[in-house]
Design a protein around this motif. Structure first.
Motif, PDB file in Angstrom:
ATOM      1  N   GLU A   1     -59.569  68.470  16.214  1.00 56.10           N
ATOM      2  CA  GLU A   1     -58.788  67.516  15.436  1.00 56.10           C
ATOM      3  C   GLU A   1     -59.292  66.091  15.588  1.00 56.10           C
ATOM      4  N   ARG A   2     -60.220  65.856  16.477  1.00 60.47           N
ATOM      5  CA  ARG A   2     -60.736  64.501  16.729  1.00 60.47           C
ATOM      6  C   ARG A   2     -62.252  64.449  16.599  1.00 60.47           C
ATOM      7  N   GLY A   3     -62.780  65.092  15.598  1.00 60.97           N
ATOM      8  CA  GLY A   3     -64.227  65.076  15.387  1.00 60.97           C
ATOM      9  C   GLY A   3     -64.880  66.324  15.930  1.00 60.97           C
ATOM     10  N   VAL A   4     -66.046  66.158  16.510  1.00 58.27           N
ATOM     11  CA  VAL A   4     -66.816  67.278  17.038  1.00 58.27           C
ATOM     12  C   VAL A   4     -66.148  67.802  18.305  1.00 58.27           C
ATOM     13  N   MET A   5     -65.995  69.119  18.382  1.00 56.70           N
ATOM     14  CA  MET A   5     -65.362  69.732  19.545  1.00 56.70           C
ATOM     15  C   MET A   5     -66.298  69.700  20.753  1.00 56.70           C
ATOM     16  N   PRO A   6     -65.798  69.267  21.919  1.00 55.36           N
ATOM     17  CA  PRO A   6     -66.636  69.308  23.126  1.00 55.36           C
ATOM     18  C   PRO A   6     -66.785  70.740  23.632  1.00 55.36           C
ATOM     19  N   ASP A   7     -67.829  70.972  24.365  1.00 59.73           N
ATOM     20  CA  ASP A   7     -68.106  72.276  24.958  1.00 59.73           C
ATOM     21  C   ASP A   7     -67.871  72.144  26.465  1.00 59.73           C
ATOM     22  N   ILE A   8     -66.726  72.664  26.956  1.00 64.20           N
ATOM     23  CA  ILE A   8     -66.357  72.506  28.359  1.00 64.20           C
ATOM     24  C   ILE A   8     -66.613  73.805  29.116  1.00 64.20           C
ATOM     25  N   HIS A   9     -67.307  73.672  30.240  1.00 67.75           N
ATOM     26  CA  HIS A   9     -67.604  74.811  31.110  1.00 67.75           C
ATOM     27  C   HIS A   9     -67.049  74.508  32.499  1.00 67.75           C
ATOM     28  N   PHE A  10     -66.521  75.528  33.151  1.00 65.67           N
ATOM     29  CA  PHE A  10     -66.010  75.378  34.505  1.00 65.67           C
ATOM     30  C   PHE A  10     -66.889  76.177  35.452  1.00 65.67           C
ATOM     31  N   LEU A  11     -67.276  75.552  36.535  1.00 65.42           N
ATOM     32  CA  LEU A  11     -68.116  76.187  37.536  1.00 65.42           C
ATOM     33  C   LEU A  11     -67.333  76.234  38.842  1.00 65.42           C
ATOM     34  N   ASN A  12     -67.106  77.439  39.313  1.00 62.01           N
ATOM     35  CA  ASN A  12     -66.375  77.648  40.556  1.00 62.01           C
ATOM     36  C   ASN A  12     -67.392  78.020  41.639  1.00 62.01           C
ATOM     37  N   PRO A  13     -67.622  77.132  42.620  1.00 59.93           N
ATOM     38  CA  PRO A  13     -68.618  77.417  43.670  1.00 59.93           C
ATOM     39  C   PRO A  13     -68.325  78.697  44.447  1.00 59.93           C
ATOM     40  N   SER A  14     -67.073  79.089  44.549  1.00 63.76           N
ATOM     41  CA  SER A  14     -66.755  80.305  45.314  1.00 63.76           C
ATOM     42  C   SER A  14     -67.254  81.570  44.601  1.00 63.76           C
ATOM     43  N   ASP A  15     -67.580  81.482  43.317  1.00 63.87           N
ATOM     44  CA  ASP A  15     -68.165  82.613  42.621  1.00 63.87           C
ATOM     45  C   ASP A  15     -69.582  82.919  43.120  1.00 63.87           C
ATOM     46  N   TYR A  16     -70.193  81.947  43.766  1.00 65.30           N
ATOM     47  CA  TYR A  16     -71.580  82.085  44.234  1.00 65.30           C
ATOM     48  C   TYR A  16     -71.674  82.197  45.750  1.00 65.30           C
ATOM     49  N   SER A  17     -70.547  82.327  46.440  1.00 64.66           N
ATOM     50  CA  SER A  17     -70.589  82.425  47.900  1.00 64.66           C
ATOM     51  C   SER A  17     -70.445  83.895  48.313  1.00 64.66           C
ATOM     52  N   VAL A  18     -70.735  84.133  49.552  1.00 68.30           N
ATOM     53  CA  VAL A  18     -70.684  85.497  50.073  1.00 68.30           C
ATOM     54  C   VAL A  18     -69.348  85.779  50.691  1.00 68.30           C
TER      55      VAL A  18
END
Length: 64
Positions: free
Chosen positions: A47-64
């Motif tokens: 509704e306010r122009g070009v839509m942003p592309d937001i990504h979430f990165l969770n560091p715990s997804d990459y831990s052991v």
């Protein structure tokens, strides 16, 4: 903590570049209400122009 990888850019042919935003957080679910309502929510719906592309990165997804 967020990292913006690109910003709005008007090229010679009038094309806008999409804004990409990466958010690094241990709790990505806390951001869901923020980008569904209010000014950020209206931007996400386009509704306010070009839509942003937001990504979430969770560091715990990459831990052991």
């Amino acid at each position: 903590m967020g990292v913006q990888t690109s910003s709005y850019c008007h090229s010679g042919d009038g094309v806008k570049k999409m804004k990409k935003i990466w958010v690094i957080t241990l709790f990505p679910e806390f951001f869901k209400p923020l980008y569904e309502t209010g000014v950020v929510g209206s931007a996400m719906r386009g509704e306010r122009g070009v839509m942003p592309d937001i990504h979430f990165l969770n560091p715990s997804d990459y831990s052991v």
